[in-house]
Design a protein around this motif. Structure first.
Motif, PDB file in Angstrom:
ATOM      1  N   ARG A  13      31.513  38.588  40.911  1.00  0.00           N
ATOM      2  CA  ARG A  13      31.739  39.656  40.148  1.00  0.00           C
ATOM      3  C   ARG A  13      31.240  41.016  40.615  1.00  0.00           C
ATOM      4  O   ARG A  13      31.863  42.134  40.501  1.00  0.00           O
ATOM      5  CB  ARG A  13      31.189  39.540  38.654  1.00  0.00           C
ATOM      6  CG  ARG A  13      32.020  38.449  37.940  1.00  0.00           C
ATOM      7  CD  ARG A  13      31.582  38.470  36.431  1.00  0.00           C
ATOM      8  NE  ARG A  13      32.392  37.642  35.678  1.00  0.00           N
ATOM      9  CZ  ARG A  13      32.074  36.595  35.269  1.00  0.00           C
ATOM     10  NH1 ARG A  13      30.953  36.026  35.770  1.00  0.00           N
ATOM     11  NH2 ARG A  13      32.970  35.741  34.586  1.00  0.00           N
ATOM     12  N   ASP A 148      43.687  41.883  36.524  1.00  0.00           N
ATOM     13  CA  ASP A 148      42.732  41.270  35.635  1.00  0.00           C
ATOM     14  C   ASP A 148      42.324  40.034  36.199  1.00  0.00           C
ATOM     15  O   ASP A 148      41.938  38.790  35.519  1.00  0.00           O
ATOM     16  CB  ASP A 148      43.328  40.776  34.237  1.00  0.00           C
ATOM     17  CG  ASP A 148      44.432  40.265  34.101  1.00  0.00           C
ATOM     18  OD1 ASP A 148      45.146  40.323  35.171  1.00  0.00           O
ATOM     19  OD2 ASP A 148      44.905  39.487  33.056  1.00  0.00           O
ATOM     20  N   ASP A 150      40.033  38.537  38.558  1.00  0.00           N
ATOM     21  CA  ASP A 150      38.768  38.243  38.317  1.00  0.00           C
ATOM     22  C   ASP A 150      38.464  37.837  36.816  1.00  0.00           C
ATOM     23  O   ASP A 150      37.983  36.758  36.803  1.00  0.00           O
ATOM     24  CB  ASP A 150      37.884  39.585  38.914  1.00  0.00           C
ATOM     25  CG  ASP A 150      36.808  38.858  38.808  1.00  0.00           C
ATOM     26  OD1 ASP A 150      36.319  38.026  39.733  1.00  0.00           O
ATOM     27  OD2 ASP A 150      35.449  39.733  38.560  1.00  0.00           O
ATOM     28  N   HIS A 151      38.918  38.377  35.949  1.00  0.00           N
ATOM     29  CA  HIS A 151      38.596  37.839  34.562  1.00  0.00           C
ATOM     30  C   HIS A 151      39.100  36.630  34.177  1.00  0.00           C
ATOM     31  O   HIS A 151      38.749  35.869  33.649  1.00  0.00           O
ATOM     32  CB  HIS A 151      39.182  39.108  33.499  1.00  0.00           C
ATOM     33  CG  HIS A 151      39.084  38.670  32.038  1.00  0.00           C
ATOM     34  ND1 HIS A 151      37.858  38.415  31.495  1.00  0.00           N
ATOM     35  CD2 HIS A 151      40.170  38.339  31.078  1.00  0.00           C
ATOM     36  CE1 HIS A 151      37.984  37.969  30.214  1.00  0.00           C
ATOM     37  NE2 HIS A 151      39.329  37.943  30.055  1.00  0.00           N
ATOM     38  N   TYR A 154      37.174  33.657  35.700  1.00  0.00           N
ATOM     39  CA  TYR A 154      35.921  33.156  35.297  1.00  0.00           C
ATOM     40  C   TYR A 154      35.664  33.455  33.904  1.00  0.00           C
ATOM     41  O   TYR A 154      34.854  32.785  33.226  1.00  0.00           O
ATOM     42  CB  TYR A 154      34.927  34.317  35.886  1.00  0.00           C
ATOM     43  CG  TYR A 154      34.755  34.205  37.296  1.00  0.00           C
ATOM     44  CD1 TYR A 154      33.731  33.014  37.724  1.00  0.00           C
ATOM     45  CD2 TYR A 154      35.242  34.858  38.411  1.00  0.00           C
ATOM     46  CE1 TYR A 154      33.811  32.645  39.127  1.00  0.00           C
ATOM     47  CE2 TYR A 154      35.117  34.775  39.536  1.00  0.00           C
ATOM     48  CZ  TYR A 154      34.454  33.619  40.033  1.00  0.00           C
ATOM     49  OH  TYR A 154      34.074  33.262  41.315  1.00  0.00           O
ATOM     50  N   GLY A 155      36.571  33.948  33.331  1.00  0.00           N
ATOM     51  CA  GLY A 155      36.763  33.862  31.630  1.00  0.00           C
ATOM     52  C   GLY A 155      35.533  34.762  30.801  1.00  0.00           C
ATOM     53  O   GLY A 155      34.860  35.638  31.490  1.00  0.00           O
ATOM     54  N   LEU A 157      38.482  33.295  28.020  1.00  0.00           N
ATOM     55  CA  LEU A 157      39.845  33.716  27.818  1.00  0.00           C
ATOM     56  C   LEU A 157      40.176  33.455  26.396  1.00  0.00           C
ATOM     57  O   LEU A 157      39.972  32.451  26.081  1.00  0.00           O
ATOM     58  CB  LEU A 157      40.621  33.106  28.801  1.00  0.00           C
ATOM     59  CG  LEU A 157      40.518  32.825  30.318  1.00  0.00           C
ATOM     60  CD1 LEU A 157      41.652  32.200  30.873  1.00  0.00           C
ATOM     61  CD2 LEU A 157      40.760  34.331  30.823  1.00  0.00           C
ATOM     62  N   GLU A 161      45.645  35.544  26.399  1.00  0.00           N
ATOM     63  CA  GLU A 161      44.938  35.668  27.848  1.00  0.00           C
ATOM     64  C   GLU A 161      45.497  34.630  28.829  1.00  0.00           C
ATOM     65  O   GLU A 161      45.818  34.571  29.940  1.00  0.00           O
ATOM     66  CB  GLU A 161      43.689  36.144  27.915  1.00  0.00           C
ATOM     67  CG  GLU A 161      43.495  37.275  27.402  1.00  0.00           C
ATOM     68  CD  GLU A 161      41.615  37.799  27.674  1.00  0.00           C
ATOM     69  OE1 GLU A 161      41.634  38.926  27.820  1.00  0.00           O
ATOM     70  OE2 GLU A 161      41.003  36.934  27.462  1.00  0.00           O
ATOM     71  N   GLU A 376      38.037  30.553  22.474  1.00  0.00           N
ATOM     72  CA  GLU A 376      38.615  30.352  23.956  1.00  0.00           C
ATOM     73  C   GLU A 376      39.077  28.940  23.598  1.00  0.00           C
ATOM     74  O   GLU A 376      38.655  27.990  23.629  1.00  0.00           O
ATOM     75  CB  GLU A 376      37.310  30.087  24.930  1.00  0.00           C
ATOM     76  CG  GLU A 376      37.911  29.648  26.173  1.00  0.00           C
ATOM     77  CD  GLU A 376      36.911  30.176  27.392  1.00  0.00           C
ATOM     78  OE1 GLU A 376      37.342  30.321  28.298  1.00  0.00           O
ATOM     79  OE2 GLU A 376      35.768  29.876  26.992  1.00  0.00           O
TER      80      GLU A 376
END
Length: 618
Positions: A13, A148, A150-151, A154-155, A157, A161, A376
């Motif tokens: 990150r 997004d 990278d998001h 790794y969450g 989520l 999403e 999640e």
């Protein structure tokens, strides 16, 4: 010494600057659509070899004009490959010289090789070629537009999403992102991989034209009314029923002469579109709004992968029946954390013959996330899809590397390393088996209810990244057995249309739950370098053997997956090449072919090791 995967997770990150994201998205060495195509091709054809060369394992694929060489990063027990792109080609008579091969040329070589694909008519060949290349373009365009990734990697989520993060599609399909007849503009407007949000369209249906059913005390129209915006409710004529619909489908139908005629004689009244925006989920035709009590799954007159996505009265009736039956089964106590997103009502209008019009049908699906929209609950297919970049981590693998790092950093923990990753991966997989396999096999064995849980129908419930439950969705993919009729005779008046034989259950249930879903988990974790896949297969076999001792009922399918030398697997490549509509195929069994069962004997060893024969890359 810290394991490299753990070090990567700790710094990713911080080191991934925005300027680096573009090179991560489109990686010439990690071609997702080409991987899906070749996985499907290799699963369904013969005549190729796996060889071990000085530079690593490869697949030698003979074609009419020479040999295609596919370099391998990993091959799983179920045959899923991670490739190192580009491929290489060596022409006949060129003394072993090879050159890089772009995907379009690879496709041409495959389609020109009758030994692989059989004789093809010119029109069939060109249609397939165009659809495959369009799917590839669609995938690459959606990847290029995402900021997004990278998001996603790794969450954590949200449900929306994860649904809109399924960017690669089916790992064993030649064109997993085909979506005729959507053009590029429509794709951005309606497709989940483009993070679309759409307005829900609404009709009012006169009583004489209405087709509907409900298993709840309220009729279907009353349930649908809970979604109707106040701004449109005042336009609803007295006695008419509100019908929600995907906006693309509504616009398509408003152009049809038969629908115009129904509007002209007031059997239908167009109400308009809602102001509230809904998320198209990974299936495209199912729409989700975080605070709505229902999701809406409707017909879509579009060909997505193998099928024209139209509901039928037979299919929507399955949801109504399943909802009524399962209210009597006490599944919440028997299988903690497990639930079905029930589909207790459907609506549509009748055609000129008085039958429900398939193009108009809509299902109301429970939204158990309405009170926990930020929890999640990712779809399994997003977690296991092949990685976006050459670092080689699936979303699931990236998540577990992070979890392993957190465990290793806990007070009193030993230095992080390979053992930490393997223990974390096996622990996560054990939780998956208990929360996913136990309830689904439990319902089949004890109650005779078969839910076809492919990885797009498994919505995991995660707590700090760990499986604590699941939601099953898509009640159209459900059937019952003779054991259901014998045990729950009081629930049915007559055998339902989806009464399946043992042979049918043996074919479909293991394919969806094991090959499509569970082996995707073992493949992802092994290909990510977290754990030896043999250990996961041993754990899976142990779990299924324990279920055999624990469950009481019809054990036929469970015995089958533990002892059969082969399991049936759907042939998406040749289904798509043939151009048939899978949804209306009279005998879907003919799409299936045998696959060596990794749970029996040394099948997994054979796939992973024994077949890597010595050879040389020319």
């Amino acid at each position: 010494m810290t394991h490299p995967r753990l070090a990567t997770a700790a710094t990713r990150r911080q080191t991934l600057a925005p300027s680096a994201i573009a090179s991560w998205r489109i990686d010439a060495h990690n071609d997702l659509p080409a991987s899906c195509f070749c996985n499907a091709l290799l699963r369904e054809t013969q005549g190729w070899q796996r060889l071990q060369t000085a530079s690593g394992p490869v697949i030698r694929l003979p074609v009419t004009e020479g040999v295609i060489w596919l370099r391998l990063r990993h091959i799983s027990a179920s045959g899923e490959c991670r490739f190192l792109w580009p491929a290489y080609f060596g022409a006949h008579g060129h003394d072993g010289a090879t050159q890089p091969l772009d995907f379009a040329t690879l496709l041409e070589h495959v389609l020109a090789t009758a030994a692989l694909v059989g004789p093809l008519a010119a029109e069939q060949r060109e249609t397939f070629r165009q659809r495959v290349l369009e799917s590839r373009t669609n995938t690459r365009q959606s990847l290029a537009e995402r900021d997004d990734l990278d998001h996603l990697q790794y969450g954590p989520l949200t449900f929306a999403e994860a649904e809109q993060g399924l960017l690669a599609g089916h790992a064993f399909h030649p064109a997993p992102k085909s979506r005729a007849p959507f053009d590029a503009e429509q794709a951005r407007r309606y497709c989940p991989e483009h993070r679309a949000r759409v307005a829900l369209a609404w009709w009012a249906v006169a009583p004489r034209a209405l087709a509907s059913a409900s298993s709840r005390p309220q009729i279907a129209g009353e349930l649908a009314h809970a979604l109707l915006p106040e701004s449109l409710a005042g336009e609803l004529p007295p006695g008419f029923t509100p019908l929600p619909m995907h906006p693309w489908q509504a616009r398509h139908l408003r152009e049809q002469p038969c629908v115009r005629a129904m509007e002209a004689d007031c059997r239908l009244v167009w109400l308009g579109e809602s102001e509230t925006l809904w998320y198209p989920t990974s299936s495209h035709r199912s729409l989700y709004a975080p605070n709505a009590p229902w999701m809406v799954k409707g017909s879509l007159s579009a060909r997505l992968t193998n099928s024209l996505r139209l509901l039928s009265e037979k299919e929507v009736t399955r949801g109504v029946r399943l909802d009524a039956w399962m209210r009597e089964l006490d599944t919440a106590r028997r299988f903690p954390g497990f639930a079905v997103m029930q589909e207790p009502a459907w609506l549509g209008w009748r055609n000129a013959c008085g039958d429900p019009d398939p193009e108009s049908l809509a299902v109301l699906r429970e939204n158990p996330l309405a009170d926990a929209a930020d929890g999640e609950t990712p779809v399994l297919a997003t977690l296991t899809q092949q990685p976006f970049d050459q670092a080689g981590l699936s979303l699931l693998g990236a998540r577990l590397v992070t979890l392993a790092g957190e465990r290793a950093a806990a007070p009193g923990a030993t230095a992080p390393g390979t053992a930490t990753l393997a223990e974390t991966a096996r622990g996560w997989f054990a939780a998956y088996c208990e929360r996913v396999l136990t309830p689904l096999f439990g319902l089949l064995v004890e109650d005779g209810i078969a839910l076809l849980a492919h990885q797009q129908n498994i919505v995991l419930r995660l707590d700090d990244g760990w499986p604590v439950g699941m939601y099953y969705r898509d009640c159209q993919g459900s059937g019952v057995t003779q054991h259901f009729l014998a045990r729950h005779f009081e629930l049915v008046d007559a055998p339902p249309e989806n009464l399946w034989t043992r042979e049918t259950v043996r074919r479909y249930f293991p394919y969806y739950l094991l090959i499509n879903s569970t082996f995707a988990v073992t493949s992802a974790l092994a290909a990510d370098g977290l754990v030896d896949e043999h250990l996961l297969l041993d754990d899976l076999r142990d779990h299924l053997n324990a279920l055999r001792e624990r469950l009481v009922g019809d054990l036929d399918c469970l015995e089958h997956v533990l002892s059969a030398p082969t399991l049936d697997v759907k042939g998406n490549f040749f289904c798509y090449l043939s151009g048939v509509n899978e949804a209306t195929l009279g005998d879907p069994a003919r799409l299936y072919r045998p696959l060596a069962n990794p749970l029996v004997g040394d099948a997994g060893d054979h796939v992973l090791d024994d077949s890597l024969r010595q050879g040389a890359l020319a």
